[in-house]
Write a protein that holds these residues in place. Structure first.
Motif, PDB file in Angstrom:
ATOM      1  N   ALA A  49       4.915 -14.022 -11.232  1.00 32.43           N
ATOM      2  CA  ALA A  49       5.897 -13.547 -10.262  1.00 32.43           C
ATOM      3  C   ALA A  49       7.153 -12.983 -10.920  1.00 32.43           C
ATOM      4  O   ALA A  49       7.713 -12.001 -10.436  1.00 32.43           O
ATOM      5  CB  ALA A  49       6.265 -14.665  -9.287  1.00 32.43           C
ATOM      6  N   ALA A  50       7.599 -13.566 -12.010  1.00 29.90           N
ATOM      7  CA  ALA A  50       8.800 -13.048 -12.681  1.00 29.90           C
ATOM      8  C   ALA A  50       8.576 -11.610 -13.140  1.00 29.90           C
ATOM      9  O   ALA A  50       9.454 -10.751 -12.984  1.00 29.90           O
ATOM     10  CB  ALA A  50       9.191 -13.949 -13.854  1.00 29.90           C
ATOM     11  N   GLU A  95      16.745  -8.295  -6.265  1.00 24.66           N
ATOM     12  CA  GLU A  95      16.356  -9.695  -6.197  1.00 24.66           C
ATOM     13  C   GLU A  95      17.412 -10.461  -5.421  1.00 24.66           C
ATOM     14  O   GLU A  95      18.595 -10.387  -5.736  1.00 24.66           O
ATOM     15  CB  GLU A  95      16.208 -10.283  -7.597  1.00 24.66           C
ATOM     16  CG  GLU A  95      15.747 -11.715  -7.600  1.00 24.66           C
ATOM     17  CD  GLU A  95      15.510 -12.274  -8.986  1.00 24.66           C
ATOM     18  OE1 GLU A  95      15.505 -13.507  -9.121  1.00 24.66           O
ATOM     19  OE2 GLU A  95      15.329 -11.491  -9.946  1.00 24.66           O
ATOM     20  N   ARG A 123      15.502 -16.680  -6.503  1.00 27.71           N
ATOM     21  CA  ARG A 123      14.227 -17.284  -6.875  1.00 27.71           C
ATOM     22  C   ARG A 123      14.409 -18.776  -7.078  1.00 27.71           C
ATOM     23  O   ARG A 123      15.447 -19.220  -7.562  1.00 27.71           O
ATOM     24  CB  ARG A 123      13.617 -16.627  -8.100  1.00 27.71           C
ATOM     25  CG  ARG A 123      14.398 -16.813  -9.386  1.00 27.71           C
ATOM     26  CD  ARG A 123      13.692 -16.273 -10.613  1.00 27.71           C
ATOM     27  NE  ARG A 123      13.867 -14.838 -10.779  1.00 27.71           N
ATOM     28  CZ  ARG A 123      13.295 -14.123 -11.748  1.00 27.71           C
ATOM     29  NH1 ARG A 123      12.524 -14.714 -12.630  1.00 27.71           N
ATOM     30  NH2 ARG A 123      13.501 -12.840 -11.833  1.00 27.71           N
ATOM     31  N   PRO A 159      12.507 -21.807  -8.998  1.00 32.98           N
ATOM     32  CA  PRO A 159      11.419 -22.155  -9.913  1.00 32.98           C
ATOM     33  C   PRO A 159      10.734 -23.454  -9.480  1.00 32.98           C
ATOM     34  O   PRO A 159      11.291 -24.253  -8.719  1.00 32.98           O
ATOM     35  CB  PRO A 159      12.139 -22.340 -11.251  1.00 32.98           C
ATOM     36  CG  PRO A 159      13.545 -22.696 -10.884  1.00 32.98           C
ATOM     37  CD  PRO A 159      13.826 -22.018  -9.581  1.00 32.98           C
ATOM     38  N   SER A 160       9.530 -23.644  -9.977  1.00 31.60           N
ATOM     39  CA  SER A 160       8.822 -24.904  -9.756  1.00 31.60           C
ATOM     40  C   SER A 160       9.566 -26.007 -10.519  1.00 31.60           C
ATOM     41  O   SER A 160      10.385 -25.716 -11.404  1.00 31.60           O
ATOM     42  CB  SER A 160       7.381 -24.788 -10.245  1.00 31.60           C
ATOM     43  OG  SER A 160       7.364 -24.470 -11.626  1.00 31.60           O
ATOM     44  N   THR A 213       6.859 -21.652 -13.238  1.00 31.19           N
ATOM     45  CA  THR A 213       6.440 -20.676 -12.237  1.00 31.19           C
ATOM     46  C   THR A 213       7.524 -20.533 -11.171  1.00 31.19           C
ATOM     47  O   THR A 213       8.479 -21.306 -11.133  1.00 31.19           O
ATOM     48  CB  THR A 213       5.119 -21.102 -11.559  1.00 31.19           C
ATOM     49  OG1 THR A 213       5.302 -22.381 -10.961  1.00 31.19           O
ATOM     50  CG2 THR A 213       3.970 -21.145 -12.542  1.00 31.19           C
ATOM     51  N   ILE A 214       7.337 -19.557 -10.319  1.00 37.33           N
ATOM     52  CA  ILE A 214       8.260 -19.333  -9.211  1.00 37.33           C
ATOM     53  C   ILE A 214       7.593 -19.840  -7.938  1.00 37.33           C
ATOM     54  O   ILE A 214       6.522 -19.364  -7.551  1.00 37.33           O
ATOM     55  CB  ILE A 214       8.637 -17.845  -9.088  1.00 37.33           C
ATOM     56  CG1 ILE A 214       9.432 -17.420 -10.323  1.00 37.33           C
ATOM     57  CG2 ILE A 214       9.430 -17.591  -7.810  1.00 37.33           C
ATOM     58  CD1 ILE A 214       9.777 -15.946 -10.371  1.00 37.33           C
ATOM     59  N   HIS A 220       9.173 -19.830  -4.927  1.00 40.53           N
ATOM     60  CA  HIS A 220       9.579 -18.939  -3.842  1.00 40.53           C
ATOM     61  C   HIS A 220      10.655 -18.007  -4.372  1.00 40.53           C
ATOM     62  O   HIS A 220      11.584 -18.438  -5.042  1.00 40.53           O
ATOM     63  CB  HIS A 220      10.131 -19.735  -2.656  1.00 40.53           C
ATOM     64  CG  HIS A 220      10.550 -18.870  -1.503  1.00 40.53           C
ATOM     65  ND1 HIS A 220       9.652 -18.420  -0.569  1.00 40.53           N
ATOM     66  CD2 HIS A 220      11.755 -18.370  -1.145  1.00 40.53           C
ATOM     67  CE1 HIS A 220      10.292 -17.674   0.324  1.00 40.53           C
ATOM     68  NE2 HIS A 220      11.567 -17.626   0.001  1.00 40.53           N
ATOM     69  N   ALA A 221      10.500 -16.732  -4.073  1.00 38.94           N
ATOM     70  CA  ALA A 221      11.524 -15.738  -4.414  1.00 38.94           C
ATOM     71  C   ALA A 221      11.589 -14.742  -3.268  1.00 38.94           C
ATOM     72  O   ALA A 221      10.646 -14.621  -2.479  1.00 38.94           O
ATOM     73  CB  ALA A 221      11.187 -15.024  -5.719  1.00 38.94           C
ATOM     74  N   ASN A 279       5.697 -15.419  -4.462  1.00 41.62           N
ATOM     75  CA  ASN A 279       5.562 -16.639  -5.251  1.00 41.62           C
ATOM     76  C   ASN A 279       4.428 -16.481  -6.244  1.00 41.62           C
ATOM     77  O   ASN A 279       3.582 -15.601  -6.111  1.00 41.62           O
ATOM     78  CB  ASN A 279       5.293 -17.849  -4.339  1.00 41.62           C
ATOM     79  CG  ASN A 279       4.099 -17.632  -3.450  1.00 41.62           C
ATOM     80  OD1 ASN A 279       4.260 -17.123  -2.345  1.00 41.62           O
ATOM     81  ND2 ASN A 279       2.902 -17.983  -3.898  1.00 41.62           N
ATOM     82  N   ASP A 280       4.434 -17.366  -7.243  1.00 43.27           N
ATOM     83  CA  ASP A 280       3.324 -17.446  -8.174  1.00 43.27           C
ATOM     84  C   ASP A 280       2.135 -18.095  -7.488  1.00 43.27           C
ATOM     85  O   ASP A 280       2.257 -18.672  -6.401  1.00 43.27           O
ATOM     86  CB  ASP A 280       3.719 -18.289  -9.402  1.00 43.27           C
ATOM     87  CG  ASP A 280       4.293 -17.437 -10.515  1.00 43.27           C
ATOM     88  OD1 ASP A 280       3.574 -16.546 -11.011  1.00 43.27           O
ATOM     89  OD2 ASP A 280       5.453 -17.669 -10.914  1.00 43.27           O
TER      90      ASP A 280
END
Length: 156
Positions: free
Chosen positions: A22-23, A37, A40, A42-43, A48-49, A51-52, A64-65
């Motif tokens: 996702a990034a 953007e 975002r 991160p987890s 990982t992302i 939610h962004a 999201n990832d």
């Protein structure tokens, strides 16, 4: 003050896409579509992302990832996509070419479509399909139907 049922800046329908990396996808959308953007999250492990949100023109897209354990997979993991995003822009040619230069794959070459749009489609490096269009001519349903028939006759 009462809370608004639809937050400011959001539409009734807001696309949400799952991407692998996702990034990197956010950076691609910035280059290809001048996305901004918004934020975002991160987890917990930061890898990982979760939610962004980005904004393209006046529209927000959530992304999201992948999280396979939650049945949340990208087009790359499932071998394709069953949907696409239709993107109206001021200059379809410039946006299409910018997306291709940023790494998108052309799917439908730009054309003057029978329904009155300058139109083409691309697949982004993450497997999502984007239809890119600039509305060029207002047409009635009957005019579109007549133009469609003429278009079909040129394809035979």
């Amino acid at each position: 003050m009462p809370v608004k049922p639809i937050p400011d800046g959001y539409s009734t329908v807001t696309p949400t896409i799952t991407v692998h990396e996702a990034a990197k996808a956010i950076e691609f959308y910035k280059k290809a579509f001048d996305a901004q953007e918004i934020f975002r999250f991160p987890s917990p492990d930061g890898k990982t992302i979760m939610h962004a949100e980005i904004k393209i023109g006046n529209s927000i897209i959530m992304l999201n990832d992948e999280f396979p354990q939650m049945n949340c997979r990208s087009p790359q993991s499932i071998g394709g996509t069953g949907s696409s995003i239709f993107l109206y822009v001021n200059d379809a040619d410039a946006t299409f070419n910018k997306a291709v230069s940023a790494g998108a794959k052309p799917l439908v070459p730009l054309m003057n479509a029978f329904w009155g749009d300058r139109f083409g489609s691309i697949q982004d490096p993450f497997g999502h399909v984007w239809s890119i269009a600039t509305h060029k001519k207002d047409m009635t349903s009957e005019e579109i139907k007549t133009a469609q028939e003429a278009f079909k006759n040129t394809c035979q």
